[in-house]
Design a protein around this motif. Structure first.
Motif, mmCIF file in Angstrom:
data_model
loop_
_atom_site.group_PDB
_atom_site.id
_atom_site.type_symbol
_atom_site.label_atom_id
_atom_site.label_comp_id
_atom_site.label_asym_id
_atom_site.label_seq_id
_atom_site.Cartn_x
_atom_site.Cartn_y
_atom_site.Cartn_z
ATOM 1 N N PRO A 1 0.824 -1.218 0.000
ATOM 2 C CA PRO A 1 0.000 0.000 0.000
ATOM 3 C C PRO A 1 0.853 1.260 0.000
ATOM 4 O O PRO A 1 0.489 2.252 -0.649
ATOM 5 C CB PRO A 1 -0.828 -0.142 1.278
ATOM 6 N N GLU A 2 1.984 1.250 0.720
ATOM 7 C CA GLU A 2 2.817 2.441 0.797
ATOM 8 C C GLU A 2 3.358 2.830 -0.582
ATOM 9 O O GLU A 2 3.472 4.021 -0.921
ATOM 10 C CB GLU A 2 3.985 2.207 1.766
ATOM 11 N N ALA A 3 3.701 1.821 -1.377
ATOM 12 C CA ALA A 3 4.215 2.110 -2.722
ATOM 13 C C ALA A 3 3.118 2.689 -3.609
ATOM 14 O O ALA A 3 3.344 3.600 -4.407
ATOM 15 C CB ALA A 3 4.798 0.839 -3.340
ATOM 16 N N LEU A 4 1.894 2.150 -3.469
ATOM 17 C CA LEU A 4 0.773 2.640 -4.293
ATOM 18 C C LEU A 4 0.368 4.055 -3.881
ATOM 19 O O LEU A 4 -0.211 4.799 -4.697
ATOM 20 C CB LEU A 4 -0.419 1.693 -4.175
ATOM 21 N N GLN A 5 0.640 4.431 -2.607
ATOM 22 C CA GLN A 5 0.344 5.796 -2.176
ATOM 23 C C GLN A 5 1.219 6.810 -2.910
ATOM 24 O O GLN A 5 0.842 7.971 -3.060
ATOM 25 C CB GLN A 5 0.545 5.905 -0.660
ATOM 26 N N LYS A 6 2.349 6.356 -3.395
ATOM 27 C CA LYS A 6 3.243 7.245 -4.128
ATOM 28 C C LYS A 6 2.980 7.219 -5.634
ATOM 29 O O LYS A 6 3.094 8.233 -6.311
ATOM 30 C CB LYS A 6 4.703 6.851 -3.858
ATOM 31 N N SER A 7 2.627 6.029 -6.176
ATOM 32 C CA SER A 7 2.375 5.906 -7.615
ATOM 33 C C SER A 7 1.452 4.718 -7.855
ATOM 34 O O SER A 7 1.586 3.667 -7.206
ATOM 35 C CB SER A 7 3.680 5.694 -8.391
ATOM 36 N N ALA A 8 0.530 4.906 -8.803
ATOM 37 C CA ALA A 8 -0.410 3.824 -9.145
ATOM 38 C C ALA A 8 0.166 2.861 -10.164
ATOM 39 O O ALA A 8 -0.503 1.897 -10.562
ATOM 40 C CB ALA A 8 -1.711 4.426 -9.679
ATOM 41 N N ASP A 9 1.426 3.069 -10.601
ATOM 42 C CA ASP A 9 1.992 2.245 -11.663
ATOM 43 C C ASP A 9 2.017 0.767 -11.302
ATOM 44 O O ASP A 9 1.840 -0.102 -12.169
ATOM 45 C CB ASP A 9 3.410 2.709 -11.998
ATOM 46 N N GLY A 10 2.241 0.475 -10.036
ATOM 47 C CA GLY A 10 2.318 -0.926 -9.630
ATOM 48 C C GLY A 10 1.031 -1.678 -9.921
ATOM 49 O O GLY A 10 1.065 -2.817 -10.392
ATOM 50 N N LEU A 11 -0.110 -1.049 -9.652
ATOM 51 C CA LEU A 11 -1.374 -1.736 -9.905
ATOM 52 C C LEU A 11 -1.664 -1.820 -11.399
ATOM 53 O O LEU A 11 -2.128 -2.844 -11.896
ATOM 54 C CB LEU A 11 -2.521 -1.036 -9.181
ATOM 55 N N PHE A 12 -1.377 -0.743 -12.140
ATOM 56 C CA PHE A 12 -1.574 -0.813 -13.588
ATOM 57 C C PHE A 12 -0.679 -1.879 -14.216
ATOM 58 O O PHE A 12 -1.000 -2.452 -15.254
ATOM 59 C CB PHE A 12 -1.296 0.542 -14.240
ATOM 60 N N GLY A 13 0.437 -2.170 -13.570
ATOM 61 C CA GLY A 13 1.363 -3.168 -14.100
ATOM 62 C C GLY A 13 0.856 -4.589 -14.010
ATOM 63 O O GLY A 13 1.406 -5.478 -14.662
ATOM 64 N N ILE A 14 -0.175 -4.839 -13.166
ATOM 65 C CA ILE A 14 -0.703 -6.202 -13.053
ATOM 66 C C ILE A 14 -2.001 -6.381 -13.843
ATOM 67 O O ILE A 14 -2.619 -7.439 -13.785
ATOM 68 C CB ILE A 14 -0.944 -6.580 -11.578
ATOM 69 N N VAL A 15 -2.400 -5.343 -14.581
ATOM 70 C CA VAL A 15 -3.592 -5.460 -15.427
ATOM 71 C C VAL A 15 -3.245 -6.281 -16.671
ATOM 72 O O VAL A 15 -2.163 -6.124 -17.255
ATOM 73 C CB VAL A 15 -4.113 -4.066 -15.841
ATOM 74 N N HIS A 16 -4.148 -7.151 -17.064
ATOM 75 C CA HIS A 16 -3.931 -7.953 -18.277
ATOM 76 C C HIS A 16 -3.703 -7.021 -19.466
ATOM 77 O O HIS A 16 -4.424 -6.031 -19.632
ATOM 78 C CB HIS A 16 -5.145 -8.851 -18.546
#
Length: 504
Positions: free
Chosen positions: A58-73
């Motif tokens: 969660p701490e990383a996503l608070q800084k940038s949403a790239d991590g979650l977009f990176g797991i999208v198909h």
């Protein structure tokens, strides 16, 4: 007591209380922020389950949403970004489905829902959640596949019913057109490149292609598949034995990996461009008389029940061929003399009309020779009618031996026979008739050890003997009959034509 209750309530440790409350929510709660120009995106808040499911901190996503977009198909990413832009532009509720990669590496479906709010600096903040909907997607897929399978089976049943109706209403003499139409419709329905029908010859020693449909752009093979010697292909010979003895369905999923025994078969299929094929036996009156098959010229995935569906088609073809054989038998019985096996007058007359038509259109000429067995009544009276039948069948055999395939030989009635000769300029019909008279004279007629002396007389009339081409065969037959009468009057064992009487 009142103070103690207040100290145990959520007001005393609200963060702990809300964390416990959030963990009871089945999905992931979040706030998503995007800058006014859309260049920056992050999750100011996202519940801890994002780490449990996706391995994202969660701490990383608070800084940038790239991590979650990176797991999208990869196939779903563009749709998510476009839907976010639309929601930001119109401030409409964002709702979208996409596949996300779990910590196991598997992609599963999730649905997100959030409400946007524009902040004073022009940025947008969404409040919402997303949750796993994989089981609903699987159920949806199952229902969709079930509905598609039901539609497929219904379409196949309708196709078979329509084809059956066509064959029930099949007009005499149109079986080839109907089989070709069946192959076309079946080929198109199954999405194959070829559909074909083969028949076996000489006790399964040879096979020949009788009908074929090919998809536009695919090369036809029927011309090169005539009278193919099966013994040259040992693997295929084994498959035929299986079809004949066990009703085996032959399935070749990949022609390039056939066994060593099938080297010749593999080379043949590769030359024809066949990647995979299905073949099912075709029976007529309980006996395998050929096979029906389909080819694919490209790699494809076949249905598990493909063989069963093709067996249904084979059954339809079997019924059609059985009916055709019966019709041919009835036709043969109606146009052939049962004693001699020659054609009868019912067959002869339409052929004479055709000859008259060609004579009128193309100036083609023909002649009719009428033969009569001399003293036939004496044979019947002295030796019996069975002896007379014997002589009739022997004469029929001589006529067939002494005529050409282009001529029409028929029993006209009683002891009279007719041969209709299609003539070229160099043909001498008198010489051909003379050979028949000589062959009858030389033949050894013997019935129950009793020798029989047999001769015939003949009258010959050419269409050119008439003043003009008649509209019916009667004048030609009448003139040949008149010349036959003159041959009898001249002493028999001779023939008469427009030029006079000729003896051998």
């Amino acid at each position: 007591m009142h103070d103690q209750q207040d100290s145990d309530g959520p007001g005393q440790d609200s963060q702990t209380f809300y964390n416990k409350l959030i963990t009871s929510v089945p999905g992931i709660l979040y706030t998503f922020w995007a800058s006014a120009d859309g260049s920056k995106q992050r999750f100011p808040y996202v519940s801890q389950r994002v780490n449990d499911w996706f391995g994202l901190e969660p701490e990383a996503l608070q800084k940038s949403a790239d991590g979650l977009f990176g797991i999208v198909h990869p196939d779903d990413l563009a749709g998510i970004l476009e839907s976010i832009q639309t929601s930001a532009l119109d401030l409409t509720v964002w709702k979208h489905c996409a596949r996300l990669k779990l910590t196991s590496g598997e992609y599963q479906w999730f649905e997100g829902y959030s409400v946007p709010e524009r902040l004073s600096d022009g940025s947008i903040l969404w409040y919402g959640q997303f949750h796993n909907i994989q089981q609903y997607k699987e159920l949806e897929q199952t229902l969709r596949e079930s509905e598609a399978e039901h539609s497929y089976q219904a379409a196949f049943q309708k196709l078979i019913a329509d084809l059956s109706k066509e064959f029930i209403n099949l007009h005499f003499g149109t079986i080839d057109e109907c089989i070709n139409e069946l192959l076309k419709k079946i080929g198109q329905f199954f999405g194959v490149d070829r559909a074909y029908l083969f028949s076996f010859l000489d006790n399964y020693q040879y096979m020949t292609s009788t009908h074929e449909w090919v998809r536009p752009g695919s090369p036809p093979q029927i011309g090169s598949q005539q009278n193919v010697y099966i013994g040259g292909y040992p693997w295929w010979q084994e498959q035929i034995i299986g079809m004949v003895n066990d009703d085996k369905v032959v399935f070749v999923p990949d022609a390039s990996v056939l066994p060593d025994l099938a080297t010749g078969d593999r080379e043949l299929l590769m030359r024809r461009g066949v990647c995979s094929m299905f073949v099912v036996p075709v029976k007529v009156r309980g006996r395998v008389t050929g096979f029906f098959g389909v080819d694919s010229l490209r790699q494809r995935r076949w249905r598990e029940d493909q063989g069963d569906l093709l067996i249904v088609v084979s059954g339809l073809l079997s019924g059609v061929l059985e009916r055709h054989n019966l019709e041919q038998k009835l036709l043969s019985q109606s146009i052939r003399d049962p004693l001699t096996g020659l054609h009868n007058r019912r067959y002869l007359m339409p052929r004479l009309y055709e000859m008259l038509g060609r004579a009128a259109r193309n100036q083609e000429t023909f002649a009719v020779a009428m033969f009569d067995i001399d003293h036939f009544k004496q044979i019947n009276d002295s030796l019996g009618h069975l002896a007379g039948d014997y002589v009739l069948t022997e004469i029929a055999g001589i006529l067939e031996q002494q005529t050409r395939g282009m001529d029409v030989v028929a029993r006209f009635g009683g002891e009279e026979f007719v041969v209709a000769y299609s003539l070229e300029q160099s043909d001498d019909v008198g010489r051909m008739v003379a050979r028949i008279l000589q062959a009858v004279r030389d033949h050894n007629f013997r019935y129950e050890s009793f020798p029989i002396e047999v001769t015939v007389s003949a009258g010959i009339a050419a269409v050119t003997d008439l003043p003009k081409i008649p509209s019916s065969p009667d004048p030609v037959i009448g003139k040949a009959d008149r010349y036959l009468y003159l041959a009898k009057q001249a002493g028999r064992d001779c023939f008469v034509d427009a030029s006079g009487t000729y003896r051998i």
